[in-house]
Motif scaffolding. Structure first.
Motif, PDB file in Angstrom:
ATOM      1  N   PRO A  29       0.835  -1.209   0.000  1.00 19.83           N
ATOM      2  CA  PRO A  29       0.000   0.000   0.000  1.00 19.83           C
ATOM      3  C   PRO A  29       0.871   1.260   0.000  1.00 19.83           C
ATOM      4  O   PRO A  29       1.805   1.379   0.797  1.00 19.83           O
ATOM      5  CB  PRO A  29      -0.805  -0.123   1.296  1.00 19.83           C
ATOM      6  N   GLY A  30       0.586   2.156  -0.917  1.00 17.86           N
ATOM      7  CA  GLY A  30       1.322   3.404  -1.004  1.00 17.86           C
ATOM      8  C   GLY A  30       2.676   3.298  -1.674  1.00 17.86           C
ATOM      9  O   GLY A  30       3.385   4.308  -1.813  1.00 17.86           O
ATOM     10  N   GLU A  31       3.064   2.116  -2.127  1.00 16.87           N
ATOM     11  CA  GLU A  31       4.364   1.953  -2.774  1.00 16.87           C
ATOM     12  C   GLU A  31       4.359   2.584  -4.163  1.00 16.87           C
ATOM     13  O   GLU A  31       3.353   2.531  -4.882  1.00 16.87           O
ATOM     14  CB  GLU A  31       4.713   0.470  -2.898  1.00 16.87           C
ATOM     15  N   VAL A  32       5.481   3.177  -4.543  1.00 15.13           N
ATOM     16  CA  VAL A  32       5.679   3.710  -5.882  1.00 15.13           C
ATOM     17  C   VAL A  32       6.657   2.805  -6.616  1.00 15.13           C
ATOM     18  O   VAL A  32       7.714   2.456  -6.090  1.00 15.13           O
ATOM     19  CB  VAL A  32       6.206   5.157  -5.846  1.00 15.13           C
ATOM     20  N   CYS A  49      -4.826  -0.252   1.243  1.00 14.04           N
ATOM     21  CA  CYS A  49      -5.565  -1.515   1.279  1.00 14.04           C
ATOM     22  C   CYS A  49      -5.711  -1.958   2.731  1.00 14.04           C
ATOM     23  O   CYS A  49      -4.724  -2.311   3.387  1.00 14.04           O
ATOM     24  CB  CYS A  49      -4.852  -2.594   0.472  1.00 14.04           C
ATOM     25  N   ALA A  50      -6.954  -1.915   3.221  1.00 16.05           N
ATOM     26  CA  ALA A  50      -7.223  -2.304   4.609  1.00 16.05           C
ATOM     27  C   ALA A  50      -7.562  -3.780   4.732  1.00 16.05           C
ATOM     28  O   ALA A  50      -7.676  -4.310   5.843  1.00 16.05           O
ATOM     29  CB  ALA A  50      -8.363  -1.454   5.171  1.00 16.05           C
ATOM     30  N   VAL A  53      -2.798  -5.738 -10.483  1.00 19.49           N
ATOM     31  CA  VAL A  53      -1.941  -5.312  -9.376  1.00 19.49           C
ATOM     32  C   VAL A  53      -2.501  -5.901  -8.085  1.00 19.49           C
ATOM     33  O   VAL A  53      -3.676  -5.708  -7.764  1.00 19.49           O
ATOM     34  CB  VAL A  53      -1.875  -3.772  -9.284  1.00 19.49           C
ATOM     35  N   LYS A  54      -1.670  -6.640  -7.359  1.00 22.84           N
ATOM     36  CA  LYS A  54      -2.055  -7.191  -6.065  1.00 22.84           C
ATOM     37  C   LYS A  54      -1.396  -6.365  -4.972  1.00 22.84           C
ATOM     38  O   LYS A  54      -0.161  -6.287  -4.897  1.00 22.84           O
ATOM     39  CB  LYS A  54      -1.639  -8.659  -5.955  1.00 22.84           C
ATOM     40  N   VAL A  55      -2.218  -5.725  -4.155  1.00 23.50           N
ATOM     41  CA  VAL A  55      -1.733  -4.850  -3.094  1.00 23.50           C
ATOM     42  C   VAL A  55      -1.882  -5.581  -1.764  1.00 23.50           C
ATOM     43  O   VAL A  55      -2.982  -6.013  -1.414  1.00 23.50           O
ATOM     44  CB  VAL A  55      -2.518  -3.521  -3.061  1.00 23.50           C
ATOM     45  N   SER A  56      -0.787  -5.738  -1.036  1.00 15.37           N
ATOM     46  CA  SER A  56      -0.839  -6.440   0.248  1.00 15.37           C
ATOM     47  C   SER A  56       0.346  -6.025   1.105  1.00 15.37           C
ATOM     48  O   SER A  56       1.313  -5.418   0.607  1.00 15.37           O
ATOM     49  CB  SER A  56      -0.830  -7.955   0.038  1.00 15.37           C
ATOM     50  N   GLY A  57       0.282  -6.382   2.384  1.00 15.21           N
ATOM     51  CA  GLY A  57       1.366  -6.083   3.306  1.00 15.21           C
ATOM     52  C   GLY A  57       1.162  -4.757   4.009  1.00 15.21           C
ATOM     53  O   GLY A  57       0.098  -4.137   3.951  1.00 15.21           O
ATOM     54  N   THR A  58       2.196  -4.297   4.702  1.00 14.26           N
ATOM     55  CA  THR A  58       2.123  -3.041   5.453  1.00 14.26           C
ATOM     56  C   THR A  58       2.373  -1.855   4.543  1.00 14.26           C
ATOM     57  O   THR A  58       3.106  -1.960   3.544  1.00 14.26           O
ATOM     58  CB  THR A  58       3.161  -3.040   6.581  1.00 14.26           C
ATOM     59  N   ALA A  59       1.774  -0.729   4.889  1.00 11.13           N
ATOM     60  CA  ALA A  59       1.950   0.479   4.096  1.00 11.13           C
ATOM     61  C   ALA A  59       3.393   0.973   4.186  1.00 11.13           C
ATOM     62  O   ALA A  59       4.118   0.688   5.145  1.00 11.13           O
ATOM     63  CB  ALA A  59       0.988   1.563   4.578  1.00 11.13           C
TER      64      ALA A  59
END
Length: 797
Positions: A468-471, A538-539, A575-581
């Motif tokens: 989440p929030g990664e560029v 992603c919560a 795109v699969k969004v997972s893990g810590t921000a």
């Protein structure tokens, strides 16, 4: 002005393509010339890979940072791959053929023989056969990764096995065309050699996006390397002997090219190792034995050598050696006081022959001319086979690869993102889009078929994992032979910023522009784009998915036709969004990497000439879906003669017209990028859906009137041509034309057009312009550009 190129295509190898339906690739690859509507035998079907596999990295050949050279081997070969096809192949008769993404369509896989680029030195190594299917999965050629100023040294080996390609008669050279699907056809519009599909196991490489030597062992698309497997086994050249000869040649090449930034070497055939030259003569003469005189290849080489030209034909092996010129405005990149001088001096294109052009020795006019000197734009480029007659089948087979050229652009991005990610620009695999297939399809105006489904790195709908929030930085190449990829604006909270087009970074003015933030954009066949992409929050503990939605486009009308529909949303990637921000939070780099001064805008006072060039599909009879159409530039199909001449170290403005309805031909020029300063699309629409141009009646607000009787009105009626802050391209779709009635009741075609400006600098010689719908290029929509080193002594200008 028309002149014949010394290395004209006097004896283009006429080699038929594999004309087979899905599933006919078993049993030795015997083709059957059935049409694309045939049903594939169920016994040949094999299991497809599941979609949403992780995006895989294409193997890479990487330059040595200590020696500043990329040395490796590129082998052309034949392999049997698991290829995906869309079904039903047709639903009834056209225009209701299935389209990519069409509801009710499905995919099935079959083993197919394809042509492929491979390298034994690439890392990671190319994959093994899938044990469940016993076949390889499709994969592009190795990604080439180098840096501006590096020397490219490639041993090119053609080891394609002709016998696996069924109906192909690729075991000799005859002036004939391949029978593929609806080509070459019959009647007055039938394809005729050399502008037809042929030559499918003869190969070379075009280094798409490079500003480098277009001659000899550089980005020379006129050479033709025949497969060594067309020889008797005992006559085949030995790899170890070739390596020994080429290693010596590469050493000499380095010495010459590192003597300056824009040196051209080799200059003469005699610069190649004598043992290699003698062996090539012997192999070609053996190949010619027993053939009619007009089909022999060595006499063509002999004639070209007698004229001082570089010979065209090779058997089995040819070296590529050229330098990616560094930034001429960066003192740290200057390698010696001899920069910009030719080794040996006095040759065509040498600095001594052009006082004031690209020379830093104080001659009159040098200060003004220095701005014309260019370096290599760092960015996302690519390469592909460019043998006229077989570019379509080569791209369908994945005969291509990415070419990443790094420089200050990468350095500054990596420096900014270092606190989050080391080697930021290399984290995400390069994304090469393709439409895999084995039979060229008909491409005519109104034609319903938009080609095979898109894949990325050989896989359908792969996944990219992000926090989440990664560029991330995405480098995207559209290596399709046919269709453009229209990227819809990002959804579900994902954001992106486009930062480069066609391997050329954006200036500060465009870098942060709303025009390129969260924008929808088209990658026509051959285009590239660099994106900074930010994942949404992603919560969900199980993760979130965001599809990257695209459409298949050959013309903008493809996105608007609804009866029957011709466009459908396609998930290109997920795109699969997972893990810590990300902590700290990432953002888009607020300022652009330093823009190279040599890419400054081309201003009015720099222009020395103008030209108008027209692309057209069968303009004589108006084309039509019933025939294959005739592909022409300026009313002429490709014949190896020069169609456009420019003077070295000058800048010109060209108007590129499209006298075709329903197809936006992607214009491509080799060696030099260009800026687009004006676009006229007679089929454009306003924001309210109304046409921007009308040809009768009273215009509404925002509309413009085009008078069918007055060609002088066929141009944009709002806005003026601009030369400020324009981005750089090497492929640009020419807006299609429209047919209307004039006052006499006759049909009149109003062509679309764009205006481009380019600097023809540093390198004289021959290269080409063509349509990057490659079924059009193979069938005649190409011409030769000559960049002449000297103005005529009789000129009055």
């Amino acid at each position: 002005m028309i002149r014949r190129v010394a290395c004209a295509f006097a004896l283009l190898a006429a080699i038929p393509l594999l004309a087979q339906t899905p599933g006919s690739g078993t049993g030795g690859g015997q083709g059957n010339n059935q049409s694309a509507t045939a049903t594939a035998p169920s016994s040949a079907q094999i299991a497809c890979l599941p979609q949403q596999q992780s995006l895989i990295q294409i193997p890479e050949l990487v330059a040595d940072p200590m020696t500043h050279r990329l040395r490796g081997t590129v082998i052309t070969t034949a392999e049997q791959d698991r290829i995906t096809f869309r079904y039903p192949l047709q639903m009834g008769n056209p225009p209701s053929a299935t389209q990519p993404g069409q509801p009710g369509s499905f995919t099935a896989c079959f083993p197919q023989w394809v042509r492929a680029f491979r390298s034994p030195e690439a890392v990671p190594a190319y994959g093994a056969k899938d044990p469940k299917s016993a076949y390889l999965d499709p994969m592009h050629g190795p990604t080439l990764r180098a840096r501006v100023g590096d020397i490219i040294e490639l041993t090119f080996l053609n080891e394609i096995e002709p016998n696996v390609f069924g109906q192909s008669i690729d075991r000799g050279d005859e002036d004939a065309c391949d029978q593929a699907n609806t080509y070459p056809g019959t009647g007055p519009n039938a394809d005729k050699y050399p502008n037809c599909f042929h030559g499918s196991t003869t190969a070379n490489i075009h280094f798409h996006g490079t500003h480098t030597n277009p001659n000899t062992t550089g980005d020379n698309v006129f050479i033709e390397v025949l497969s060594q497997k067309r020889l008797r086994k005992e006559a085949m050249p030995d790899r170890s002997a070739i390596k020994e000869q080429f290693d010596k040649f590469f050493g000499d090449c380095e010495t010459a090219l590192f003597a300056g930034t824009h040196v051209e070497w080799p200059r003469r055939w005699s610069d190649l190792p004598e043992a290699y030259r003698l062996k090539q003569k012997q192999l070609l003469m053996d190949f010619d034995e027993g053939k009619p005189q007009d089909q022999k290849l060595w006499p063509v080489n002999e004639a070209q050598l007698a004229e001082g030209a570089w010979p065209q034909y090779y058997m089995g092996a040819s070296p590529y050696c050229f330098r990616l010129p560094p930034d001429p405005d960066d003192p740290g990149m200057v390698s010696s006081p001899g920069d910009h001088q030719e080794v040996g001096g006095g040759g065509a294109g040498s600095a001594e022959m052009h006082p004031g052009h690209g020379v830093t020795t104080g001659q009159t006019g040098a200060a003004e001319a220095h701005k014309l000197v260019m370096g290599q734009a760092p960015g996302t480029h690519w390469y592909h086979a460019h043998k006229h007659g077989s570019t379509t089948i080569d791209l369908l087979n994945g005969f291509s690869g990415a070419f990443i050229i790094e420089g200050k652009y990468d350095d500054q991005l990596n420096e900014y993102y270092a606190k989050w990610e080391k080697d930021f620009t290399r984290k995400v695999p390069v994304m090469v889009i393709n439409q895999w297939g084995t039979v060229p399809k008909k491409v005519t105006r109104g034609g319903p078929d938009k080609g095979p489904d898109f894949s990325v790195n050989g896989r359908m709908n792969p996944t990219v994992t992000m926090r989440p929030g990664e560029v991330q930085m995405w480098r995207i190449v559209n290596a399709s032979s046919r269709a453009g990829v229209y990227f819809n604006a990002p959804g579900s909270g994902m954001q992106w910023r486009q930062i480069a087009q066609d391997g050329v970074q954006f200036s500060e003015f465009n870098y942060g522009s709303k025009r390129f933030s969260n924008n929808a954009f088209l990658l026509a066949a051959g285009n590239r784009a660099d994106l900074l992409v930010m994942a949404p929050p992603c919560a969900n503990k199980a993760g979130c998915t965001v599809p990257v939605i695209v459409n298949n486009e050959v013309d903008p009308s493809d996105l608007t036709v609804t009866n029957p529909p011709s466009f459908f949303p396609i998930t290109l990637m997920t795109v699969k969004v997972s893990g810590t921000a990300m902590d700290p939070a990432m953002d888009f780099k607020p300022t652009a990497p330093t823009f190279p001064p040599f890419l400054a805008d081309i201003k009015d006072d720099e222009l020395t000439g103008t030209k108008t060039i027209e692309f057209a599909t069968n303009p004589q009879s108006g084309g039509g879906a019933g025939g294959p159409g005739i592909q022409k530039i300026d009313g002429k199909q490709f014949d190896g003669e020069v169609g456009v001449v420019a003077l070295l170290n000058t800048a010109e403005e060209w108007t590129i017209k499209n006298a075709t309805v329903g197809i936006s031909h992607p214009f491509h020029i080799h060696i030099n990028p260009f800026q687009v300063t004006q676009v006229f699309d007679p089929n454009a629409t306003l924001a309210n859906g109304q046409p921007a141009y009308i040809t009768s009646g009273t215009p509404s607000e925002g509309q413009c009137l085009l008078n069918p009787d007055k060609p002088e009105t066929w141009k944009p009626c709002t806005g003026t041509s601009s030369s400020l802050h324009e981005i750089w391209w090497d492929v640009f779709p020419i807006p299609s034309g429209m047919t209307v009635k004039n006052s006499a009741g006759n049909n009149v075609l109003i062509p679309g057009f764009f205006k481009m400006r380019s600097r023809f600098v540093d390198y004289s010689g021959y290269y080409v312009i063509h349509c990057h719908i490659l079924a059009h290029e193979d069938r005649g929509m190409m011409t030769v550009v000559e960049v002449a080193p000297l103005r005529s002594p009789y000129s009055h200008h």
